[in-house]
Design a protein around this motif. Structure first.
Motif, mmCIF file in Angstrom:
data_model
loop_
_atom_site.group_PDB
_atom_site.id
_atom_site.type_symbol
_atom_site.label_atom_id
_atom_site.label_comp_id
_atom_site.label_asym_id
_atom_site.label_seq_id
_atom_site.Cartn_x
_atom_site.Cartn_y
_atom_site.Cartn_z
ATOM 1 N N ILE A 99 0.867 -1.172 0.000
ATOM 2 C CA ILE A 99 0.000 0.000 0.000
ATOM 3 C C ILE A 99 0.902 1.220 0.000
ATOM 4 O O ILE A 99 1.897 1.254 0.703
ATOM 5 C CB ILE A 99 -0.874 0.053 1.275
ATOM 6 C CG1 ILE A 99 -0.047 -0.445 2.483
ATOM 7 C CG2 ILE A 99 -2.145 -0.767 1.125
ATOM 8 C CD1 ILE A 99 -0.695 -0.268 3.812
ATOM 9 N N GLN A 100 0.567 2.203 -0.819
ATOM 10 C CA GLN A 100 1.259 3.471 -0.630
ATOM 11 C C GLN A 100 0.214 4.554 -0.488
ATOM 12 O O GLN A 100 -0.222 4.853 0.619
ATOM 13 C CB GLN A 100 2.273 3.766 -1.731
ATOM 14 C CG GLN A 100 3.142 4.968 -1.360
ATOM 15 C CD GLN A 100 4.354 5.119 -2.237
ATOM 16 O OE1 GLN A 100 4.977 4.162 -2.644
ATOM 17 N NE2 GLN A 100 4.699 6.354 -2.544
ATOM 18 N N CYS A 101 -0.293 5.084 -1.620
ATOM 19 C CA CYS A 101 -1.358 6.081 -1.458
ATOM 20 C C CYS A 101 -2.663 5.398 -1.091
ATOM 21 O O CYS A 101 -3.549 6.023 -0.536
ATOM 22 C CB CYS A 101 -1.506 6.932 -2.709
ATOM 23 S SG CYS A 101 -2.491 6.225 -4.042
ATOM 24 N N GLY A 102 -2.804 4.119 -1.411
ATOM 25 C CA GLY A 102 -3.972 3.357 -0.989
ATOM 26 C C GLY A 102 -5.133 3.372 -1.955
ATOM 27 O O GLY A 102 -6.124 2.671 -1.754
ATOM 28 N N TYR A 103 -5.024 4.168 -3.013
ATOM 29 C CA TYR A 103 -6.190 4.342 -3.885
ATOM 30 C C TYR A 103 -6.459 3.123 -4.771
ATOM 31 O O TYR A 103 -7.597 2.842 -5.122
ATOM 32 C CB TYR A 103 -6.031 5.599 -4.747
ATOM 33 C CG TYR A 103 -7.359 6.249 -5.070
ATOM 34 C CD1 TYR A 103 -8.036 7.006 -4.119
ATOM 35 C CD2 TYR A 103 -7.954 6.093 -6.320
ATOM 36 C CE1 TYR A 103 -9.263 7.592 -4.398
ATOM 37 C CE2 TYR A 103 -9.176 6.674 -6.607
ATOM 38 C CZ TYR A 103 -9.821 7.424 -5.644
ATOM 39 O OH TYR A 103 -11.038 8.005 -5.931
ATOM 40 N N CYS A 104 -5.409 2.385 -5.111
ATOM 41 C CA CYS A 104 -5.617 1.179 -5.922
ATOM 42 C C CYS A 104 -5.891 -0.039 -5.059
ATOM 43 O O CYS A 104 -6.294 -1.082 -5.567
ATOM 44 C CB CYS A 104 -4.416 0.923 -6.834
ATOM 45 S SG CYS A 104 -2.942 0.307 -5.970
ATOM 46 N N SER A 105 -5.648 0.078 -3.735
ATOM 47 C CA SER A 105 -5.663 -1.101 -2.869
ATOM 48 C C SER A 105 -7.003 -1.837 -2.863
ATOM 49 O O SER A 105 -7.021 -3.072 -2.982
ATOM 50 C CB SER A 105 -5.265 -0.718 -1.439
ATOM 51 O OG SER A 105 -4.048 -0.002 -1.457
ATOM 52 N N VAL A 135 -4.258 -0.449 -12.120
ATOM 53 C CA VAL A 135 -3.118 0.455 -12.182
ATOM 54 C C VAL A 135 -2.712 0.889 -10.767
ATOM 55 O O VAL A 135 -3.539 1.349 -9.999
ATOM 56 C CB VAL A 135 -3.464 1.709 -13.017
ATOM 57 C CG1 VAL A 135 -2.331 2.720 -12.965
ATOM 58 C CG2 VAL A 135 -3.767 1.307 -14.453
ATOM 59 N N CYS A 136 -1.423 0.725 -10.451
ATOM 60 C CA CYS A 136 -0.839 1.310 -9.249
ATOM 61 C C CYS A 136 0.139 2.363 -9.728
ATOM 62 O O CYS A 136 1.118 2.038 -10.399
ATOM 63 C CB CYS A 136 -0.094 0.263 -8.426
ATOM 64 S SG CYS A 136 1.027 0.990 -7.209
ATOM 65 N N ARG A 137 -0.123 3.650 -9.408
ATOM 66 C CA ARG A 137 0.766 4.700 -9.920
ATOM 67 C C ARG A 137 1.931 4.985 -8.980
ATOM 68 O O ARG A 137 2.873 5.669 -9.346
ATOM 69 C CB ARG A 137 -0.032 5.980 -10.186
ATOM 70 C CG ARG A 137 -0.603 6.057 -11.566
ATOM 71 C CD ARG A 137 0.448 6.088 -12.635
ATOM 72 N NE ARG A 137 1.056 7.407 -12.785
ATOM 73 C CZ ARG A 137 2.106 7.647 -13.537
ATOM 74 N NH1 ARG A 137 2.686 6.674 -14.200
ATOM 75 N NH2 ARG A 137 2.588 8.867 -13.621
ATOM 76 N N CYS A 138 1.843 4.493 -7.728
ATOM 77 C CA CYS A 138 3.013 4.629 -6.853
ATOM 78 C C CYS A 138 4.006 3.516 -7.181
ATOM 79 O O CYS A 138 5.053 3.405 -6.542
ATOM 80 C CB CYS A 138 2.604 4.576 -5.389
ATOM 81 S SG CYS A 138 1.280 5.706 -4.940
#
Lengths: 158, 455
Positions: A99-105, A135-138
């Motif tokens: 997880i980074q920004c969490g938006y794709c999680s 898509v994971c942009r991080c």
């Protein structure tokens, strides 16, 4: 065109919504039912952040008119989250820093849930194929792959 | 592991409680359960939605805007134009002394890029706002447009800025300049002159969560703004200046960002959404569509970088001249600062005694460029390292050796008049070579970042 009532099973309970024709499942989940774990990254089928399970299969809820799920079973991330603690896939994502920004999680977790439900012991390539539409942009794909493999191990030992 | 690396590792292990260890993320449980609240997850009763009327052309004069059909759309609430914005012209870096103001919140009589906002429409639903936007009739007179930095600097180019040039002015100069030593003397002494031009394209940050905010009037007369900006106070200050209200009237809530990478440090949605909340007395959400995020939000600027290096047979670079052009697009955003960082770093992490750098911030009719990871240093590093390989190839030297020989050492003066105090380049290169399984010759292994200081 007039609104109509659509009934489907959501996270184990029957729900009834009144919608205009072509209202998407995503809009019903987020705007009508206020279940916001399902994300809204592009609303054009490009990012996978809105993925939910329909009859166990991963589906992009932003492209799916809710009328198409009438009488069927829908599961969102809220539906697999226990009241206390985490689902093994969630725990694996947390422990592996997938997880980074969490938006794709949320979308990633639902896709991997569908994969592990039908294939409890996937190869790395099979995991990669499963998340190909997400898509994971991080750019945390490597940790997401590790989390998926870790989740498979946890689910087999449960 | 190298001697240095293992010494550092053991120090980390013994001294630090957090560095070198994995720490559970505080926001991690929210992320894996979907309970983290992003801006688009926020809504309030009576909340309105804002959408922009945007320019369909790259450059033109606004002759007339007709809202009469838009106003008939069920759910239409109101329109905002430049006349409604208290201080319509702004430049976000005014907070660090950059001027003059040059970007309108809403276009006045001219548009400089495709997608430039002309008017904002507020409606009961997002669909109604979009429908109303589609019914606005724009009467525009198209003007010639320019899309290339060097074309934009030619005498016959269409002039985009009121001060009469297509470049930002740095203390009276058309570019940011760095002068160090005597570059022409260096070229005269050099065994080789090595020239190349490097180009990079604009890059869209493409965060998975698009730019968004919700502005909500509070009973006490303040406005709470929920936003996914990467620069909370920067955005609040600019919003207060644009709306001409005291800072204390605004309460910004943020920190949860669904990907930014520099793409969410511009002040884009908050001022107009807050103004709409002021004018309607209701909460207003303004969320970019994916198309707006890709086509309208700022990008990393496109770069063109001309390099000319004077190099000795032994591998020492003794002179470097760089002329760089950044495509700022139609407006400043963060680019004037991006240029300054580029100018300070485009000589590379190398000691070169004669340096001459000119970096131009050029305006074109592209969507504005702004910050992205590295603020102009990233394209500089790309060009510098390609150039280092080209030098190595030209003079027939190992690409590792050329970097070791020229690496700056502690105590060296950099071209922009800063003394190097914390160099670790040689140590990092040694560790990288080790990790890559690339054996280095003894004379390179003996080098370190302190060897000139001790000499």
């Amino acid at each position: 065109m007039a609104s109509r009532i659509v009934t489907f099973n959501l996270n184990g309970r029957d729900v009834e919504v009144m919608v205009k024709p072509l209202t998407t499942l995503q809009t019903v989940l987020r705007e009508h039912l206020r279940l916001t774990a399902t994300k809204s990254g592009c609303r054009q089928g490009g990012c996978g952040s809105c993925t939910v399970l329909v009859n166990g299969e991963p589906v992009l809820s932003c492209l799916l008119p809710v009328e198409d799920v009438a009488g069927q079973t829908v599961v969102t991330l809220e539906g697999i989250t226990p009241v206390e603690g985490l689902h093994p896939i969630q725990q694996a994502f947390f422990d592996n820093y997938a997880i980074q920004c969490g938006y794709c999680s949320p979308g990633m977790i639902m896709v991997i849930k569908a994969l592990l439900d039908r294939n409890p012991n996937p190869t790395r390539q099979e995991v990669m194929d499963a998340i190909a539409g997400n898509v994971c942009r991080c750019t945390g794909y490597e940790s997401i792959l590790r989390a998926a493999e870790d989740a498979a191990r946890r689910l087999q030992t449960v | 592991m190298s001697e240095v690396a293992s010494a550092v590792a053991s120090e980390v292990k013994e001294t630090f409680h957090v560095v070198g260890k994995s720490v559970p993320r505080r926001d991690g449980i929210g992320h894996v359960t979907g309970k983290t609240v992003y801006v688009d997850d926020i809504s309030f009763p009576g909340m309105l939605h804002l959408k922009m009327v945007r320019s369909p052309i790259h450059h033109g004069i606004i002759r007339n805007v007709d809202f009469s059909e838009a106003e008939k759309v069920p759910g239409f609430v109101r329109v905002l134009t430049h006349r409604d914005v208290p201080k319509n012209l702004y430049t976000i870096l005014c907070l660090i002394g950059v001027g003059p103001d040059e970007e309108p919140v809403l276009a006045v009589d001219r548009v400089l890029y495709k997608g430039e906002p002309i008017a904002a429409i507020v409606a009961e639903t997002e669909e109604a706002a979009m429908e109303a936007v589609s019914r606005v009739r724009l009467d525009l007179e198209e003007l010639p447009a320019v899309f290339d930095v060097e074309e934009a600097l030619k005498p016959d180019a269409p002039i985009l800025k009121p001060w009469g040039t297509n470049y930002f002015i740095y203390e009276g100069h058309p570019c940011r300049r760095v002068r160090f030593g005597d570059v022409e003397k260096g070229f005269a002494q050099a065994d080789y002159i090595i020239e190349e031009v490097y180009n990079t394209s604009p890059i869209e940050h493409a965060p998975t969560e698009t730019t968004a905010c919700v502005a909500k009037p509070e009973p006490d007369g303040r406005y709470t703004v929920y936003t996914n900006t990467q620069a909370l106070f920067f955005t609040m200050d600019n919003t207060a200046l644009i709306l001409q209200v005291p800072f204390s009237k605004l309460h910004f809530v943020g920190g949860t960002v669904g990907g930014g990478f520099g793409g969410k440090v511009d002040v884009i949605v908050e001022p107009i959404a807050t103004l709409a909340a002021m004018k309607t007395g209701r909460p207003v959400k303004f969320k970019y569509t994916r198309e707006e995020e890709m086509r309208v939000s700022s990008t990393r600027s496109a770069w063109r970088m001309y390099f000319k290096d004077g190099v000795m047979k032994d591998g020492r670079i003794i002179a470097r001249k760089v002329i760089s052009y950044a495509d700022s697009g139609a407006y400043n955003r963060h680019t004037p600062y991006v240029i300054t960082k580029h100018a300070a770093n485009v000589a590379g992490p190398y000691f070169i005694p004669n340096v001459y750098i000119d970096v131009y911030c050029v305006y074109t009719n592209r969507q504005p460029a702004s910050a992205m990871r590295g603020f102009g240093v990233t394209p500089a590093s790309f060009a510098v390292e390609c150039q280092m390989d080209k030098i190595a190839e030209t003079i027939g030297m190992d690409p590792w050796e050329i970097r070791f020989i020229n690496a700056y050492r502690n105590g060296d003066m950099r071209p922009h008049q800063k003394v190097v105090e914390d160099a670790t380049l040689i140590e990092v290169m040694k560790a990288a070579a080790e990790l890559a399984g690339h054996p280095l010759p003894e004379h390179l292994l003996k080098m370190h970042s302190w060897d000139r200081e001790r000499a």
